[in-house]
Design a protein around this motif. Sequence first.
Motif, short mmCIF file in Angstrom:
data_model
loop_
_atom_site.label_atom_id
_atom_site.label_comp_id
_atom_site.label_asym_id
_atom_site.label_seq_id
_atom_site.Cartn_x
_atom_site.Cartn_y
_atom_site.Cartn_z
N PRO A 1 0.82 -1.22 0.00
CA PRO A 1 0.00 0.00 0.00
C PRO A 1 0.86 1.27 0.00
O PRO A 1 2.03 1.25 0.36
N ARG A 2 0.24 2.37 -0.37
CA ARG A 2 0.91 3.67 -0.30
C ARG A 2 0.96 4.17 1.13
O ARG A 2 1.85 4.93 1.52
N GLU A 3 -0.02 3.77 1.93
CA GLU A 3 -0.06 4.15 3.34
C GLU A 3 -0.87 3.10 4.09
O GLU A 3 -1.60 2.31 3.48
N GLY A 4 -0.72 3.08 5.40
CA GLY A 4 -1.50 2.15 6.21
C GLY A 4 -1.06 0.71 6.03
O GLY A 4 0.12 0.42 5.84
N TRP A 5 -2.05 -0.20 6.06
CA TRP A 5 -1.75 -1.63 5.96
C TRP A 5 -2.67 -2.31 4.97
O TRP A 5 -3.81 -1.89 4.77
N VAL A 6 -2.16 -3.36 4.39
CA VAL A 6 -2.97 -4.31 3.62
C VAL A 6 -2.83 -5.66 4.31
O VAL A 6 -1.72 -6.09 4.65
N GLN A 7 -3.95 -6.34 4.53
CA GLN A 7 -3.94 -7.63 5.21
C GLN A 7 -3.95 -8.75 4.19
O GLN A 7 -4.87 -8.87 3.38
N LEU A 8 -2.91 -9.60 4.22
CA LEU A 8 -2.80 -10.70 3.27
C LEU A 8 -3.46 -11.98 3.78
O LEU A 8 -3.91 -12.80 2.99
N ASP A 9 -3.45 -12.16 5.09
CA ASP A 9 -4.21 -13.25 5.70
C ASP A 9 -4.55 -12.81 7.12
O ASP A 9 -4.41 -11.63 7.46
N GLY A 10 -4.96 -13.73 7.96
CA GLY A 10 -5.45 -13.35 9.28
C GLY A 10 -4.46 -12.59 10.13
O GLY A 10 -4.86 -11.79 10.99
N ASP A 11 -3.16 -12.82 9.93
CA ASP A 11 -2.18 -12.15 10.78
C ASP A 11 -0.96 -11.64 10.02
O ASP A 11 0.04 -11.28 10.62
N THR A 12 -1.04 -11.57 8.69
CA THR A 12 0.09 -11.12 7.87
C THR A 12 -0.27 -9.83 7.17
O THR A 12 -1.26 -9.78 6.43
N PHE A 13 0.54 -8.80 7.40
CA PHE A 13 0.22 -7.46 6.90
C PHE A 13 1.37 -6.90 6.06
O PHE A 13 2.54 -7.23 6.27
N LEU A 14 0.99 -6.06 5.11
CA LEU A 14 1.94 -5.29 4.33
C LEU A 14 1.75 -3.81 4.65
O LEU A 14 0.63 -3.30 4.66
N SER A 15 2.87 -3.11 4.88
CA SER A 15 2.88 -1.66 5.00
C SER A 15 3.75 -1.12 3.85
O SER A 15 4.34 -1.89 3.09
N PRO A 16 3.85 0.21 3.69
CA PRO A 16 4.63 0.74 2.56
C PRO A 16 6.08 0.25 2.51
O PRO A 16 6.66 0.15 1.43
N GLY A 17 6.69 -0.07 3.64
CA GLY A 17 8.08 -0.50 3.64
C GLY A 17 8.28 -2.00 3.75
O GLY A 17 9.43 -2.47 3.86
#
Length: 307
Positions: A72-88
Amino acid sequence: MKGQRVLVFNSDAFAGHATPPGHPERLDRLAAVERGLVGLAVERRDCPPGDEADVLRCHPGAYLARVKAAVPREGWVQLDGDTFLSPGSYQAAMRAVGGICAAVDAVLRGEAMTAFVAGRPPGHHAERETAMGFCLFGTVAIGAKRALDHHGLSRVAIVDFDVHHGNGTQDLLWDEGRCLFVSSHQMPLYPGTGRPEERGAHGQVLNVPLRAGSGGKAMREVYEGAVFPALERWKPELLLISAGFDAHADDPLAGLEWQAEDYRWLTDRLCDFAGGRVVSSLEGGYDLDALAASVAAHVGAMEERGR
């Protein structure tokens, strides 16, 4: 080779992998790791950016592209129940890949006998096309393939002593007859895999489940009785460790009841194999004080072997 320091690989990029408030795999873990390293004779190195070609030894191109596109450009994207992507997150994960590959390169070039990659996100739950369990790329599996394909080794071993089964590493290396994969883990527990009958396409997978509350004594018995003999038979040219410290008695996510001294004993014994050539990579460990004490024991044992 005596007198060599443990190489410790880290990167400022790991701070760019942000997780939501309350998430166990948080930035504070790196500060705990640093506390554990205080006073140890280590040589610091920066994790270089990972090469996508190394990732593609384990993950298909479509999966790599999907992870990159999801950042994502900001915040978080959730890939599964406990795995997240942030901009970095992508940059952090690629530095973890670069770190394990650089550590493997350095040890195999004879620059040191042992190395520890203090990176995040962890990697041992990431399957071929699935991010899960806080993990994006199978870091240790990628390191093993680097040793086999780039350096031409014929026998590599991975020991995963994280409290959770390394389902991702097992999936990525299921068909890899040149790599022995050993996992000790609490069962039953997330992710639900890791039964003894899961043996790999070439019989090169060894799963040794442990009961909750069994403690360090049971761990030592199963390693003495099953794991060390398997390593002796395999005769690895390089040993990689998925170093999860969440089997510690104070960890909130499981209940194996190990102590820091158990990690010291286990690490020292693992350095008996592969001529002492050992590359370790951080996986779990979510109580900060327990993580610091366990890292001190783990890296301290490697440092003592180099004296």
